[in-house]
Enzyme design. Structure first.
Site, PDB file in Angstrom:
ATOM      1  N   GLY A   6      37.946   7.025  18.304  1.00 18.68           N
ATOM      2  CA  GLY A   6      37.504   6.787  19.759  1.00 18.68           C
ATOM      3  C   GLY A   6      37.058   7.782  20.463  1.00 18.68           C
ATOM      4  O   GLY A   6      36.549   9.010  20.056  1.00 18.68           O
ATOM      5  N   SER A   7      37.390   8.051  21.818  1.00 17.30           N
ATOM      6  CA  SER A   7      36.960   9.122  22.588  1.00 17.30           C
ATOM      7  C   SER A   7      37.488  10.499  22.110  1.00 17.30           C
ATOM      8  O   SER A   7      36.731  11.481  22.563  1.00 17.30           O
ATOM      9  CB  SER A   7      37.451   8.803  24.033  1.00 17.30           C
ATOM     10  OG  SER A   7      37.002   7.867  24.528  1.00 17.30           O
ATOM     11  N   THR A   8      38.475  10.658  21.109  1.00 20.82           N
ATOM     12  CA  THR A   8      38.897  12.121  20.906  1.00 20.82           C
ATOM     13  C   THR A   8      37.838  12.704  19.944  1.00 20.82           C
ATOM     14  O   THR A   8      37.558  13.780  19.932  1.00 20.82           O
ATOM     15  CB  THR A   8      40.295  12.148  19.980  1.00 20.82           C
ATOM     16  OG1 THR A   8      40.021  11.120  18.927  1.00 20.82           O
ATOM     17  CG2 THR A   8      41.432  11.506  20.905  1.00 20.82           C
ATOM     18  N   PHE A   9      36.814  11.768  19.243  1.00 22.59           N
ATOM     19  CA  PHE A   9      35.976  12.168  18.343  1.00 22.59           C
ATOM     20  C   PHE A   9      34.641  12.594  19.162  1.00 22.59           C
ATOM     21  O   PHE A   9      33.842  13.462  18.760  1.00 22.59           O
ATOM     22  CB  PHE A   9      35.515  11.122  17.550  1.00 22.59           C
ATOM     23  CG  PHE A   9      34.594  11.303  16.288  1.00 22.59           C
ATOM     24  CD1 PHE A   9      35.255  11.717  15.150  1.00 22.59           C
ATOM     25  CD2 PHE A   9      33.175  11.246  16.255  1.00 22.59           C
ATOM     26  CE1 PHE A   9      34.501  12.236  14.211  1.00 22.59           C
ATOM     27  CE2 PHE A   9      32.395  11.485  15.388  1.00 22.59           C
ATOM     28  CZ  PHE A   9      33.228  11.896  14.117  1.00 22.59           C
ATOM     29  N   LYS A  10      34.488  12.429  20.430  1.00 22.45           N
ATOM     30  CA  LYS A  10      33.504  12.896  21.174  1.00 22.45           C
ATOM     31  C   LYS A  10      33.409  14.561  21.159  1.00 22.45           C
ATOM     32  O   LYS A  10      32.343  14.934  21.605  1.00 22.45           O
ATOM     33  CB  LYS A  10      33.649  12.551  22.957  1.00 22.45           C
ATOM     34  CG  LYS A  10      33.438  10.993  23.136  1.00 22.45           C
ATOM     35  CD  LYS A  10      33.711  10.611  24.431  1.00 22.45           C
ATOM     36  CE  LYS A  10      33.474   8.990  24.660  1.00 22.45           C
ATOM     37  NZ  LYS A  10      33.785   8.500  25.840  1.00 22.45           N
TER      38      LYS A  10
END
Length: 167
Positions: A6-10
């Site tokens: 999820g967003s941690t991959f941004k």
């Protein structure tokens, strides 16, 4: 075990955009109504819609729409290179024999909707160790270091330290 980050991959999408020079932190991104609609009726929304934001604010507010637009500017091929450079799709640590490689896409097979998903951390599976190593690479000035369970061992009173290995 693997999971969708999820967003941690941004951080991967943002790093690729910055390194490739397609965005600067001060560049303004048009976010429209705070959602994007894809063929088949799929809608991706922001939790905190903004009509426009700097790339820095896209990251601060974890904008899905902004991450998707950044990923589109980078493109599937280049984003795929950065995903590999961050260690995703590989076993990183010799200390963990059962470590999974995770599941990484073939950039050539991504359509617009799939690239959007990957840009915000979906349609990719990672291990907690891979995510920790990638986050550490950002903190280490871009150096991906081989993770270890222990810093050193002591055998018969002799300490043997592991030297950090840059991957």
């Amino acid at each position: 075990d693997v999971y969708e980050p999820g967003s941690t991959f941004k951080i991967v999408t943002a790093s690729a955009a910055l390194e490739e020079g397609v965005l600067k932190p001060t560049d303004v991104i048009e976010l429209g109504p705070g959602f994007l609609k894809y063929p088949g009726g799929r809608i991706v929304r922001d939790d905190h819609p903004m009509k426009r934001a700097t790339f820095e604010d896209v990251l601060v507010h974890s904008s899905n729409v902004g991450a998707i637009k950044a990923g589109a500017r980078v493109g599937a091929e280049r984003l795929g290179l950065y995903i590999r450079r961050f260690g995703f799709g590989e076993r990183l640590a010799p200390d963990f024999k059962g470590e999974s490689r995770g599941v990484v896409f073939d950039p050539a097979k991504l359509d617009e909707s799939a690239l959007a998903s990957v840009s915000m951390g979906y349609q990719i599976s990672v291990t907690p160790l891979q995510m920790a190593a990638a986050t550490s690479a950002v903190a280490n000035g871009g150096l991906l270091v081989e993770p270890h369970l222990v810093r050193a061992t002591i055998t018969d009173g002799v300490r043997q330290a592991f030297e950090p290995k840059v991957l």
